[in-house]
Design a protein around this motif. Structure first.
Motif, PDB file in Angstrom:
ATOM      1  N   GLY A 144       0.155  -1.146  -0.482  1.00  0.00           N
ATOM      2  CA  GLY A 144      -0.281  -0.133  -0.297  1.00  0.00           C
ATOM      3  C   GLY A 144       0.818   1.562  -0.005  1.00  0.00           C
ATOM      4  O   GLY A 144       0.031   2.375  -0.215  1.00  0.00           O
ATOM      5  N   ARG A 145       2.043   1.274  -0.073  1.00  0.00           N
ATOM      6  CA  ARG A 145       3.413   2.311   0.766  1.00  0.00           C
ATOM      7  C   ARG A 145       3.746   2.253  -0.816  1.00  0.00           C
ATOM      8  O   ARG A 145       4.618   3.461  -1.060  1.00  0.00           O
ATOM      9  CB  ARG A 145       3.756   2.470   1.950  1.00  0.00           C
ATOM     10  N   GLN A 146       3.880   1.975  -1.821  1.00  0.00           N
ATOM     11  CA  GLN A 146       4.255   1.715  -2.754  1.00  0.00           C
ATOM     12  C   GLN A 146       3.574   2.325  -3.953  1.00  0.00           C
ATOM     13  O   GLN A 146       2.577   3.212  -4.037  1.00  0.00           O
ATOM     14  CB  GLN A 146       5.399   0.333  -3.309  1.00  0.00           C
ATOM     15  N   PRO A 147       4.228   3.497  -4.773  1.00  0.00           N
ATOM     16  CA  PRO A 147       3.623   3.825  -5.769  1.00  0.00           C
ATOM     17  C   PRO A 147       2.986   3.199  -7.130  1.00  0.00           C
ATOM     18  O   PRO A 147       3.502   2.029  -7.295  1.00  0.00           O
ATOM     19  CB  PRO A 147       5.613   4.672  -6.814  1.00  0.00           C
ATOM     20  N   TYR A 148       2.100   3.545  -6.982  1.00  0.00           N
ATOM     21  CA  TYR A 148       0.555   2.689  -7.386  1.00  0.00           C
ATOM     22  C   TYR A 148       1.013   3.102  -9.638  1.00  0.00           C
ATOM     23  O   TYR A 148       1.593   4.338  -9.357  1.00  0.00           O
ATOM     24  CB  TYR A 148      -0.973   3.021  -7.439  1.00  0.00           C
ATOM     25  N   PRO A 149       0.902   2.172  -9.990  1.00  0.00           N
ATOM     26  CA  PRO A 149       1.195   2.646 -11.783  1.00  0.00           C
ATOM     27  C   PRO A 149      -0.262   3.994 -11.948  1.00  0.00           C
ATOM     28  O   PRO A 149      -0.906   3.419 -11.917  1.00  0.00           O
ATOM     29  CB  PRO A 149       1.547   1.103 -12.593  1.00  0.00           C
ATOM     30  N   THR A 150       0.856   5.021 -12.300  1.00  0.00           N
ATOM     31  CA  THR A 150       0.580   6.199 -12.651  1.00  0.00           C
ATOM     32  C   THR A 150      -0.422   6.189 -14.206  1.00  0.00           C
ATOM     33  O   THR A 150      -0.597   7.522 -14.825  1.00  0.00           O
ATOM     34  CB  THR A 150       1.409   7.359 -12.941  1.00  0.00           C
ATOM     35  N   CYS A 151      -0.321   5.132 -14.663  1.00  0.00           N
ATOM     36  CA  CYS A 151      -0.730   5.225 -16.170  1.00  0.00           C
ATOM     37  C   CYS A 151      -2.088   4.767 -16.578  1.00  0.00           C
ATOM     38  O   CYS A 151      -2.907   5.595 -17.742  1.00  0.00           O
ATOM     39  CB  CYS A 151      -0.081   3.764 -17.056  1.00  0.00           C
ATOM     40  N   LEU A 152      -2.730   4.689 -15.393  1.00  0.00           N
ATOM     41  CA  LEU A 152      -4.210   4.437 -15.303  1.00  0.00           C
ATOM     42  C   LEU A 152      -4.624   5.818 -15.345  1.00  0.00           C
ATOM     43  O   LEU A 152      -5.872   6.359 -16.569  1.00  0.00           O
ATOM     44  CB  LEU A 152      -4.795   4.272 -13.677  1.00  0.00           C
ATOM     45  N   ASP A 153      -4.350   6.792 -14.873  1.00  0.00           N
ATOM     46  CA  ASP A 153      -5.231   7.898 -14.752  1.00  0.00           C
ATOM     47  C   ASP A 153      -5.190   8.856 -16.125  1.00  0.00           C
ATOM     48  O   ASP A 153      -6.618   9.023 -16.261  1.00  0.00           O
ATOM     49  CB  ASP A 153      -4.661   9.026 -14.107  1.00  0.00           C
ATOM     50  N   PRO A 154      -4.466   9.103 -16.317  1.00  0.00           N
ATOM     51  CA  PRO A 154      -4.733   9.564 -17.604  1.00  0.00           C
ATOM     52  C   PRO A 154      -5.340   9.075 -19.079  1.00  0.00           C
ATOM     53  O   PRO A 154      -5.704   9.781 -19.661  1.00  0.00           O
ATOM     54  CB  PRO A 154      -2.919   9.610 -18.411  1.00  0.00           C
ATOM     55  N   LEU A 155      -4.743   7.589 -19.234  1.00  0.00           N
ATOM     56  CA  LEU A 155      -6.238   7.042 -19.685  1.00  0.00           C
ATOM     57  C   LEU A 155      -7.724   7.394 -19.621  1.00  0.00           C
ATOM     58  O   LEU A 155      -8.416   6.875 -20.430  1.00  0.00           O
ATOM     59  CB  LEU A 155      -5.654   5.178 -19.775  1.00  0.00           C
TER      60      LEU A 155
END
Length: 257
Positions: A144-155
């Motif tokens: 839960g403290r690792q950076p979640y993949p940021t590719c989802l929000d722009p898509l």
């Protein structure tokens, strides 16, 4: 024909020619005026003028300024002393000797809050026993403290036709890597750790000593943690990352519709 007769003829012709020339010059300068005007014109045009022209041309050819004056010598190229390589010196510019650039030894990164959150604290008095009997305790809060993949929000801010299959597949690969690194190992660690906890709880259930009581309390607390709030949070991350990964791998192209 005898030589004497030939000489008489030659000299006679020469004398006649000289006489004609003299008459022509006399008529030219006005010393003598022939009775027949046409005869004077013939002497000037056919004898005097061609003779004068031939003499002038011959004199120009033989005694002109271009015959006696030798042509100027061709200039010889001069070489500048600075551009002339010396036979005793090496040619070319000297290459400077490279000096090694001092490099600093990289320091190991200091463990931050993230590293501390991904480890489970064990009481100091139980460290050796827990490490030997239970093994490494799984940390559920690490994922839960690792950076979640940021590719989802722009898509997900686009419509489905605006999302290419390649972009969706790439985002799905990033989510799969996240799960492979931070989610899947926790399940394997929990399965082994859970078995060790159950075995220790059964062995310590009688609590025959104060040491056994301390160990038993620690084991039961870990059993509760295996199914408590930390575990629920980890399961939520597991479920969400799995759904996002599947949405990127099928026809939805990462959209959660």
């Amino acid at each position: 024909m005898p030589v004497g007769v030939l000489e008489v003829i030659v000299w006679t012709c020469v004398g006649l020619f000289v006489g004609v020339v003299l008459l022509g010059f006399a008529a030219l300068v006005g010393w003598w005026h022939p009775r027949d005007e046409e005869t004077g014109k013939w002497l000037k045009r056919s004898v005097v003028f061609p003779l004068v022209g031939g003499v002038v041309g011959f004199a120009t050819l033989e005694f002109g300024s271009g015959r006696d004056t030798p042509p100027p010598p061709e200039p010889t190229p001069t070489v500048s002393p600075s551009s002339t390589p010396s036979p005793f010196l090496p040619t070319g510019s000297p290459t400077p000797t490279p000096r090694p650039t001092p490099t600093e030894t990289p320091k190991p990164p200091d463990p931050g809050p993230l590293a501390e959150a991904c480890t489970v604290s064990v009481p100091q008095s139980l460290t050796s026993w827990a490490d030997e009997q239970l093994g490494e305790p799984p940390a559920f809060t690490c994922a839960g403290r690792q950076p979640y993949p940021t590719c989802l929000d722009p898509l997900r801010q686009r419509s489905r036709p605006e999302i290419s299959s390649a972009a969706a597949r790439e985002c799905g690969d990033a989510l799969a890597a996240f799960r492979r690194e931070y989610v899947a190992p926790v399940y394997g660690a929990k399965a082994t750790y859970q078995v060790n906890l159950d075995t220790a709880e059964a062995a310590l259930r009688l609590r025959t000593s104060d040491e056994a009581v301390e160990r038993y309390d620690y084991v039961t607390a870990e059993i509760s943690r295996m199914n408590g709030r930390e575990w629920d949070g980890f399961v939520a991350i597991d479920r969400q990352s799995r759904e996002d990964m599947r949405a990127c791998q099928d026809e939805r192209r990462c959209l959660d519709e």
